[in-house]
Scaffold this motif. Structure first.
Motif: not given
Length: 387
Positions: A60-68
């Motif tokens: 629903a809310v992806p963490a696109l900026g997380d390095p992993a």
């Protein structure tokens, strides 16, 4: 003098039109039960939406900026996500919610969970709805206790009373009336009887089409949820109606083919919330909407292209006075060493800390009363409302 045929036609047209309205929920049979009058109705309104089955917050809310992210979930979801900030995006099926976020009327709360750390839907929902520190230590709901302390009324758009509202004297349930099905032969005979009466035949056909559309919709998903959301807005907008409504949506237990399933379910939820806002009209300015789920899902996809039961997830708070346009989170990260037990998004916020300021705003309860509503809850989440 009115002719008998005209009088009969007008009467039956009115009946057919009324049947259509009742079938779509616009003329509810139990309106008086659900919308009890209050002595001093509040101007603040609250809608709680429970997503039963555990929504995958990372879809629903992806963490696109997380390095992993790329190694963990990269692929089809990433290019189409709607941007929120430098770290997070929003599923493209949540277009209305994304627009609310841009208009600063929606806040996202990520990496949030109740104190529950096992993976049973039944236990997790009991704890979330009761507001306890553990499952089954409380038998009434946090929303019911708040209602009971203030003598406000509420309506649950469900066939049975949800645990969250059990214990409140002024809580009722409402669902669209379901009339006994008539045999097709009977319907054919009625249609043939009025085949030569064009206005009446047209009205009858319209009513039957409306009834088929309403009766064919599951009440907690798709078009059925939209009907309930629209009626909830109507109840809350009534001058002396309830000021609290509860809706719920099942089917979020996406162990397999998650991308396709959420591609259908998230737009349906998004549309229902948009209909709710439209139905509330000017009252949106004094409404808070909380969307929550019992727990999150595993950070990695499984072999069936789904996710398994997890821990932390996402919640949404929307409304005309919400300090929106922000993702509220102490982001724990998605690296293997950062995940809970090496598999789940780690919770960094107690969802009861989110519920607390919403309850306080709606019911104006004292600190002592709040300790009864949510015993053992931590400090309420700040920065949730506009100054």
């Amino acid at each position: 003098m009115t002719s008998p045929s005209f009088s009969r036609r007008a009467h039956l047209q009115q009946l057919a039109f009324g049947a259509g309205l009742a079938a779509t929920g616009l003329l509810p049979a139990r309106l008086a039960l659900a919308a009890q009058a209050e002595n001093t109705p509040s101007e603040q309104r609250l809608v709680v939406v429970l997503l039963r089955g555990a929504l995958d917050g990372l879809s629903a809310v992806p963490a696109l900026g997380d390095p992993a992210w790329a190694a963990l979930r990269g692929g089809a979801e990433t290019p189409t996500a709607l941007p929120l900030d430098s770290t997070f995006g929003m599923h493209p099926g949540l277009a209305h919610l994304h627009r609310w976020y841009q208009n600063k009327e929606l806040a996202v709360v990520h990496a949030v969970a109740s104190p529950y750390r096992e993976r049973s839907h039944f236990d997790a929902q009991q704890q979330l709805e009761s507001g306890g520190e553990r499952p089954f230590v409380l038998s009434t709901g946090w929303l019911a206790r708040a209602l009971q302390a203030t003598q406000h009324s509420a309506v649950a758009m469900t066939p049975a009373m949800p645990l969250a509202l059990r214990g409140a004297d002024r809580a009722n349930t409402w669902t669209p009336s379901r009339r006994p099905n008539k045999s097709q032969d009977t319907l054919d005979r009625i249609a043939a009887m009025y085949a030569d009466d064009v206005p009446l035949a047209s009205a009858l056909a319209q009513a039957m089409a409306q009834q088929d559309k309403s009766m064919g919709a599951e009440p907690s998903t798709g078009a059925g949820l939209t009907v309930l959301a629209k009626q909830a807005g109507a109840f809350l907008s009534a001058p002396r109606g309830p000021r609290v409504a509860w809706l719920e949506v099942g089917g979020w237990d996406t162990h397999s083919q998650q991308t396709a399933r959420l591609g259908r379910m998230l737009p349906a939820l998004d549309e229902a919330l948009a209909v709710l806002r439209e139905s509330l009209s000017v009252h949106w300015a004094t409404t808070s909407v909380l969307v929550m789920t019992e727990f999150g899902r595993s950070a990695s996809m499984n072999g069936s292209q789904g996710t398994d039961h997890g821990t932390a997830g996402v919640a949404f708070v929307a409304g005309g006075q919400v300090a929106g346009g922000q993702v509220l989170t102490d982001w724990p990260g998605l690296g293997r060493s950062q995940l809970l037990d090496g598999r789940d998004l780690r919770p960094t916020r107690d969802i009861r800390a989110l519920i607390m300021p919403i309850v306080q705003r709606q019911f104006q309860l004292s600190t002592g009363a709040m300790s009864d509503v949510l015993p053992g809850a931590s400090q309420p989440l700040g920065n949730l409302w506009r100054a």
